[in-house]
Design a protein around this motif. Structure first.
Motif, PDB file in Angstrom:
ATOM      1  N   PHE A  79       0.761  -1.215  -0.015  1.00  0.00           N
ATOM      2  CA  PHE A  79       0.073  -0.074   0.008  1.00  0.00           C
ATOM      3  C   PHE A  79       0.954   1.511   0.008  1.00  0.00           C
ATOM      4  CE2 PHE A  79      -2.856  -3.034   2.406  1.00  0.00           C
ATOM      5  CZ  PHE A  79      -3.780  -3.329   0.987  1.00  0.00           C
ATOM      6  N   GLN A  80       0.459   2.263  -0.915  1.00  0.00           N
ATOM      7  CA  GLN A  80       0.996   3.643  -0.723  1.00  0.00           C
ATOM      8  C   GLN A  80       0.689   4.458   0.133  1.00  0.00           C
ATOM      9  OE1 GLN A  80      -0.003   4.918  -4.826  1.00  0.00           O
ATOM     10  NE2 GLN A  80       1.779   3.819  -5.750  1.00  0.00           N
ATOM     11  N   ALA A  81       1.482   5.316   0.549  1.00  0.00           N
ATOM     12  CA  ALA A  81       0.983   6.369   1.503  1.00  0.00           C
ATOM     13  C   ALA A  81      -0.288   7.165   1.309  1.00  0.00           C
ATOM     14  CB  ALA A  81       2.116   7.412   1.726  1.00  0.00           C
ATOM     15  N   SER A  82      -0.666   7.232   0.329  1.00  0.00           N
ATOM     16  CA  SER A  82      -2.139   7.846  -0.041  1.00  0.00           C
ATOM     17  C   SER A  82      -3.173   6.860   0.247  1.00  0.00           C
ATOM     18  CB  SER A  82      -2.211   7.940  -1.558  1.00  0.00           C
ATOM     19  OG  SER A  82      -1.974   6.973  -2.529  1.00  0.00           O
ATOM     20  N   GLU A  83      -2.762   5.571   0.249  1.00  0.00           N
ATOM     21  CA  GLU A  83      -4.216   4.772   0.666  1.00  0.00           C
ATOM     22  C   GLU A  83      -4.152   4.684   2.163  1.00  0.00           C
ATOM     23  OE1 GLU A  83      -6.648   3.019   0.869  1.00  0.00           O
ATOM     24  OE2 GLU A  83      -6.313   2.034  -1.160  1.00  0.00           O
ATOM     25  N   THR A  84      -5.288   5.461   2.529  1.00  0.00           N
ATOM     26  CA  THR A  84      -5.394   5.603   3.879  1.00  0.00           C
ATOM     27  C   THR A  84      -6.837   4.872   4.628  1.00  0.00           C
ATOM     28  OG1 THR A  84      -6.898   7.725   3.275  1.00  0.00           O
ATOM     29  CG2 THR A  84      -4.317   7.971   3.978  1.00  0.00           C
ATOM     30  N   ARG A  85      -7.388   3.920   3.701  1.00  0.00           N
ATOM     31  CA  ARG A  85      -8.702   3.456   4.138  1.00  0.00           C
ATOM     32  C   ARG A  85      -8.409   2.097   5.064  1.00  0.00           C
ATOM     33  NH1 ARG A  85     -11.212   1.967  -1.118  1.00  0.00           N
ATOM     34  NH2 ARG A  85      -9.129   1.387  -1.624  1.00  0.00           N
ATOM     35  N   ILE A  86      -7.320   1.439   4.980  1.00  0.00           N
ATOM     36  CA  ILE A  86      -7.162   0.032   5.435  1.00  0.00           C
ATOM     37  C   ILE A  86      -6.961   0.232   7.072  1.00  0.00           C
ATOM     38  CG2 ILE A  86      -5.781  -2.029   5.263  1.00  0.00           C
ATOM     39  CD1 ILE A  86      -6.991  -1.070   2.691  1.00  0.00           C
ATOM     40  N   VAL A  87      -6.165   0.947   7.411  1.00  0.00           N
ATOM     41  CA  VAL A  87      -5.681   0.854   8.952  1.00  0.00           C
ATOM     42  C   VAL A  87      -6.939   1.059   9.837  1.00  0.00           C
ATOM     43  CG1 VAL A  87      -4.300   1.882  10.813  1.00  0.00           C
ATOM     44  CG2 VAL A  87      -3.141   1.353   8.615  1.00  0.00           C
ATOM     45  N   GLY A  88      -7.825   1.927   9.685  1.00  0.00           N
ATOM     46  CA  GLY A  88      -8.874   2.533  10.556  1.00  0.00           C
ATOM     47  C   GLY A  88      -9.939   1.188  10.584  1.00  0.00           C
ATOM     48  N   PRO A  89     -10.259   0.536   9.742  1.00  0.00           N
ATOM     49  CA  PRO A  89     -11.225  -0.706   9.812  1.00  0.00           C
ATOM     50  C   PRO A  89     -10.537  -1.774  10.716  1.00  0.00           C
ATOM     51  CG  PRO A  89     -11.574   0.250   7.516  1.00  0.00           C
ATOM     52  CD  PRO A  89     -10.422   1.061   8.232  1.00  0.00           C
ATOM     53  N   LEU A  90      -9.170  -1.861  10.534  1.00  0.00           N
ATOM     54  CA  LEU A  90      -8.796  -3.032  11.156  1.00  0.00           C
ATOM     55  C   LEU A  90      -8.413  -2.623  12.712  1.00  0.00           C
ATOM     56  CD1 LEU A  90      -5.679  -3.906   8.820  1.00  0.00           C
ATOM     57  CD2 LEU A  90      -7.597  -5.214   9.454  1.00  0.00           C
ATOM     58  N   VAL A  91      -8.292  -1.158  12.984  1.00  0.00           N
ATOM     59  CA  VAL A  91      -8.183  -0.825  14.432  1.00  0.00           C
ATOM     60  C   VAL A  91      -9.473  -1.040  15.216  1.00  0.00           C
ATOM     61  CG1 VAL A  91      -8.082   1.004  15.900  1.00  0.00           C
ATOM     62  CG2 VAL A  91      -6.414   0.943  14.047  1.00  0.00           C
ATOM     63  N   GLN A  92     -10.571  -0.922  14.208  1.00  0.00           N
ATOM     64  CA  GLN A  92     -11.987  -0.848  14.949  1.00  0.00           C
ATOM     65  C   GLN A  92     -12.298  -2.295  15.317  1.00  0.00           C
ATOM     66  OE1 GLN A  92     -13.940   1.849  15.640  1.00  0.00           O
ATOM     67  NE2 GLN A  92     -12.029   2.868  14.684  1.00  0.00           N
ATOM     68  N   LEU A  93     -11.723  -3.271  14.618  1.00  0.00           N
ATOM     69  CA  LEU A  93     -11.805  -4.700  15.242  1.00  0.00           C
ATOM     70  C   LEU A  93     -11.056  -4.961  16.343  1.00  0.00           C
ATOM     71  CD1 LEU A  93     -11.301  -6.542  11.720  1.00  0.00           C
ATOM     72  CD2 LEU A  93     -13.263  -5.875  12.719  1.00  0.00           C
ATOM     73  N   LEU A  94     -10.425  -4.081  17.047  1.00  0.00           N
ATOM     74  CA  LEU A  94      -9.806  -4.200  18.168  1.00  0.00           C
ATOM     75  C   LEU A  94     -10.723  -3.812  19.827  1.00  0.00           C
ATOM     76  CD1 LEU A  94      -6.374  -2.513  17.899  1.00  0.00           C
ATOM     77  CD2 LEU A  94      -6.853  -5.186  17.527  1.00  0.00           C
ATOM     78  N   ASP A  95     -11.973  -3.248  19.139  1.00  0.00           N
ATOM     79  CA  ASP A  95     -12.649  -2.672  20.484  1.00  0.00           C
ATOM     80  C   ASP A  95     -13.884  -3.773  20.967  1.00  0.00           C
ATOM     81  OD1 ASP A  95     -14.354  -1.296  22.098  1.00  0.00           O
ATOM     82  OD2 ASP A  95     -15.115  -0.156  20.457  1.00  0.00           O
ATOM     83  N   GLU A  96     -13.245  -4.571  21.751  1.00  0.00           N
ATOM     84  CA  GLU A  96     -14.105  -5.544  22.374  1.00  0.00           C
ATOM     85  C   GLU A  96     -14.769  -6.528  21.349  1.00  0.00           C
ATOM     86  OE1 GLU A  96     -17.251  -3.772  24.711  1.00  0.00           O
ATOM     87  OE2 GLU A  96     -15.785  -2.530  26.201  1.00  0.00           O
ATOM     88  N   ARG A  97     -13.918  -7.362  20.690  1.00  0.00           N
ATOM     89  CA  ARG A  97     -14.433  -8.010  19.662  1.00  0.00           C
ATOM     90  C   ARG A  97     -13.881  -9.497  20.032  1.00  0.00           C
ATOM     91  NH1 ARG A  97     -16.420  -6.476  14.666  1.00  0.00           N
ATOM     92  NH2 ARG A  97     -16.700  -8.837  14.661  1.00  0.00           N
ATOM     93  N   GLU A  98     -14.622 -10.619  19.291  1.00  0.00           N
ATOM     94  CA  GLU A  98     -14.088 -11.783  19.682  1.00  0.00           C
ATOM     95  C   GLU A  98     -12.716 -12.149  19.486  1.00  0.00           C
ATOM     96  OE1 GLU A  98     -16.099 -10.813  17.302  1.00  0.00           O
ATOM     97  OE2 GLU A  98     -18.198 -11.581  17.703  1.00  0.00           O
ATOM     98  N   PRO A  99     -12.031 -12.785  20.484  1.00  0.00           N
ATOM     99  CA  PRO A  99     -10.662 -13.087  20.609  1.00  0.00           C
ATOM    100  C   PRO A  99     -10.040 -13.415  19.310  1.00  0.00           C
ATOM    101  CG  PRO A  99     -11.612 -13.973  22.551  1.00  0.00           C
ATOM    102  CD  PRO A  99     -12.576 -13.681  21.657  1.00  0.00           C
ATOM    103  N   PRO A 100     -10.432 -14.504  18.503  1.00  0.00           N
ATOM    104  CA  PRO A 100      -9.417 -14.628  17.114  1.00  0.00           C
ATOM    105  C   PRO A 100      -9.670 -13.479  16.361  1.00  0.00           C
ATOM    106  CG  PRO A 100     -11.248 -16.320  17.961  1.00  0.00           C
ATOM    107  CD  PRO A 100     -11.381 -15.093  18.661  1.00  0.00           C
ATOM    108  N   VAL A 101     -10.870 -12.624  16.203  1.00  0.00           N
ATOM    109  CA  VAL A 101     -10.756 -11.650  15.377  1.00  0.00           C
ATOM    110  C   VAL A 101      -9.827 -10.392  15.874  1.00  0.00           C
ATOM    111  CG1 VAL A 101     -12.356  -9.367  14.504  1.00  0.00           C
ATOM    112  CG2 VAL A 101     -13.362 -12.046  14.847  1.00  0.00           C
TER     113      VAL A 101
END
Length: 625
Positions: free
Chosen positions: A493-515
């Motif tokens: 991913f290039q520096a201009s691709e800013t859409r990926i990290v945010g959704p992954l971070v949201q999966l840390l918020d009280e989600r199932e342990p495997p997720v």
């Protein structure tokens, strides 16, 4: 019958004749010897009949060996009943009372065994196929399952088409239920007749044979024996021949063999299995699916792809015009079509390329085959796509060359389409196939640059679908492989691709342990020092609220403490002056973790933690401790 079987039968035939002759010349125990003579003559007759039959070699070896032992004992016994020249000599040959009944019983067992052997080797004598109802042979009394295996394999050799299909189905069930049964089927030479059935039988027999062969792949050793028997070329050929139900089971069997023993992935690739599987995935998935095939070595007959290219050159289409038929346009044109609607509509005007494809198909005699595929029901088509994707997933595992072949065939575009519009197993195995290719690409620069370069339409389509599923966040069969794929592609991913990290971070918020664990691992690949954009990605993690989630996971996430600590260390190391980190109490967490022996001494953090703590202490206030 092989010469080995004939030579095996020679010895018991000779022994039977000798027993009959010796029993006829006996002077004592005349009644008992007469009975032995009758049984020996009957056995000699059966053995000669067996020598004229096409015997199944494995049980034949056991039967002849058992029969020879029984005849040897009988010959030794009746030889003692001849005139040995005087009473004194006779006294030396005292015969126990139970010897004759015991020998007679052994000869009866041999007669039963040889009769059974002839019966299973001569289907004309049992037109109803009920020979297995007449009892098992004596040699299989201690292992009844062996009798069933022999019976089914014998039917594969000599039975009617219906009986062979039924036998293959029974062997498939036995192999599926028990590893021991599967190994016994291989040991008893069941592979060769199954391969022959797959090549020569009707559709029902071919499907049953393919399923049995797939179930026989239980471990590395069994797969090695299957490959040595020539299964790779037979399965590859079967992928070319309809009906789709058989092709789907064949694709599944290829996946099973590669999953159980990856050492033979290249053996299948050498038989052009990858190209055939991609063709099944692409059929009615993307427009002009015939273009998306892997070029093979030059052959006498030109491939459809070659015909298209040759004709294209002959009419001097420019490179820009030719690209109009490529994957970038197909991805857009399919947005309003479901799976199976990738072909031109009946009333739509035919494009020039479509006419070329149709004429080339007529030249190669494949129009009838295509029409047959089009007439298949939607469920069968979906099953074939799913099993083809499953096989590609197993073939791609840790194999850069096969991954390169898959991606060069435009299969990524097919997977993207199936992730968007497919359902069930089609989606699941498409996601797993993409994940496996991404895993290999993570450690293979050439594959990353060729398959996942940012300007590639296929790569863009795949990332869009991966991101869509991660943003949706539903914990199903697709979520984990899609998270993994995005993590493995972190360095593309290039520096201009800013859409990926945010959704992954949201999966840390009280989600199932495997997720949560998979999301942490994926984000670590964005934040690690090896990623040249690590600073940019670490800032994105902080901006998305990742610091607060990671602090909680380090303190409370029992199953993912270490993984969360590794990611937090990278973030603190690369963005130590972040105010958000100070507010989240990251320094205090790092100081606490350094005092926990099980964490500080872990190989993943033992060097990283002190460095991250030192950087955080330099830029952040100690008041947060």
């Amino acid at each position: 019958m092989s010469e080995a079987v004939k030579s095996m039968l020679a010895k018991p035939i000779q022994l039977a004749d000798q027993v009959a002759k010796a029993a006829g010349a006996a002077l004592s125990y005349r009644t008992e010897c007469t009975e032995i003579k009758t049984k020996a003559e009957h056995l000699a007759s059966l053995l000669r009949q067996a020598a004229r039959s096409d015997l199944y070699e494995r049980p034949a070896a056991r039967v002849t060996d058992d029969t020879a032992q029984a005849l040897s004992k009988a010959l030794s016994l009746v030889s003692k009943c001849r005139d040995h020249g005087g009473i004194l000599r006779r006294l030396c040959y005292i015969i126990p009372a139970g010897s004759f009944p015991r020998v007679a019983e052994q000869l009866d067992n041999s007669i039963q065994n040889v009769s059974w052997l002839i019966r299973i080797s001569s289907p004309d004598n049992d037109p109803d196929g009920e020979s297995d109802l007449h009892g098992m042979p004596n040699i299989a009394q201690n292992e009844p399952i062996l009798f069933l295996i022999w019976d089914h394999i014998a039917k594969l050799h000599t039975g009617s088409p219906e009986a062979r299909a039924d036998a293959a189905s029974n062997l498939a069930s036995m192999a599926h239920d028990n590893d021991h049964f599967a190994r016994k089927i291989i040991e008893e030479d069941g592979v060769a007749p199954l391969l022959r059935l797959l090549k020569e039988s009707r559709d029902e027999g071919r499907e049953a044979a393919a399923r049995a062969l797939g179930n026989l792949a239980r471990d590395k050793e069994s797969v090695a024996r299957l490959v040595q028997a020539g299964i790779c070329s037979v399965l590859a050929k079967s992928l070319k021949e309809p009906p789709m139900k058989v092709q789907a089971v064949v694709a599944w069997a290829i996946g099973e063999l590669c999953a159980k023993n990856p050492d033979y992935q290249d053996s299948f690739a050498e038989n052009h299995v990858v190209r055939l599987l991609v063709g099944h995935v692409a059929f009615e998935t993307i427009q002009e699916h015939s273009k998306y095939s892997i070029p093979t070595a030059p052959a006498k007959a030109m491939s459809l792809h070659s015909v298209v290219l040759a004709h294209t050159k002959s009419v001097r289409l420019g490179a820009s015009d030719a690209q109009n038929f490529g994957p970038s346009n197909n991805a857009n044109n399919n947005n309003n079509n479901g799976i199976g609607n990738g072909l031109p509509k009946p009333n739509a005007p035919k494009t020039h390329i479509h006419s070329v494809v149709q004429s080339a198909m007529v030249t190669n005699g494949s129009v009838g085959v295509t029409r047959g595929r089009l007439s298949e029901d939607a469920e069968t088509k979906a099953q074939l796509k799913a099993m083809a994707a499953y096989a590609l997933w197993c073939l791609a595992r840790d194999n850069a060359n096969i991954c390169k072949s898959i991606t060069e065939s435009r299969a990524l575009l097919c997977f993207a389409t199936l992730l968007e519009k497919g359902t069930g197993d089609v989606q699941k195995y498409s996601a797993l196939a993409v994940m496996e290719i991404a895993r290999v690409a993570e450690h293979n620069l050439a594959l990353r640059q060729s398959a996942f370069k940012p300007s590639s339409p296929a790569a863009k389509a795949v990332v869009e679908q991966l991101l869509r599923i991660v943003q949706k966040g539903e914990y199903d069969e697709l979520l984990l492989p899609c998270i993994t794929s995005l993590g493995c592609l972190a360095r593309t991913f290039q520096a201009s691709e800013t859409r990926i990290v945010g959704p992954l971070v949201q999966l840390l918020d009280e989600r199932e342990p495997p997720v949560a664990k998979e999301a942490v691992i994926a984000l670590t690949k964005f934040a690690c020092t090896e990623n040249h954009l690590h600073a940019t990605h670490c800032k994105a993690i902080i901006e998305a609220g990742g610091a607060r989630h990671l602090v909680q996971l380090v303190y409370l996430g029992d199953q993912i403490q270490i993984e969360a600590l590794v990611l937090l260390c990278y973030v603190a190391l690369h963005v130590p002056d972040s105010q958000e980190l100070e507010q989240a109490g990251v320094l205090a967490v790092l100081l606490w973790a350094s005092k926990q022996a099980h964490m500080a001494q872990d190989v993943k953090v033992e060097n990283l933690l002190p460095e991250a703590k030192a950087r955080a202490e330099l830029f952040q206030s100690r008041g947060t401790r």
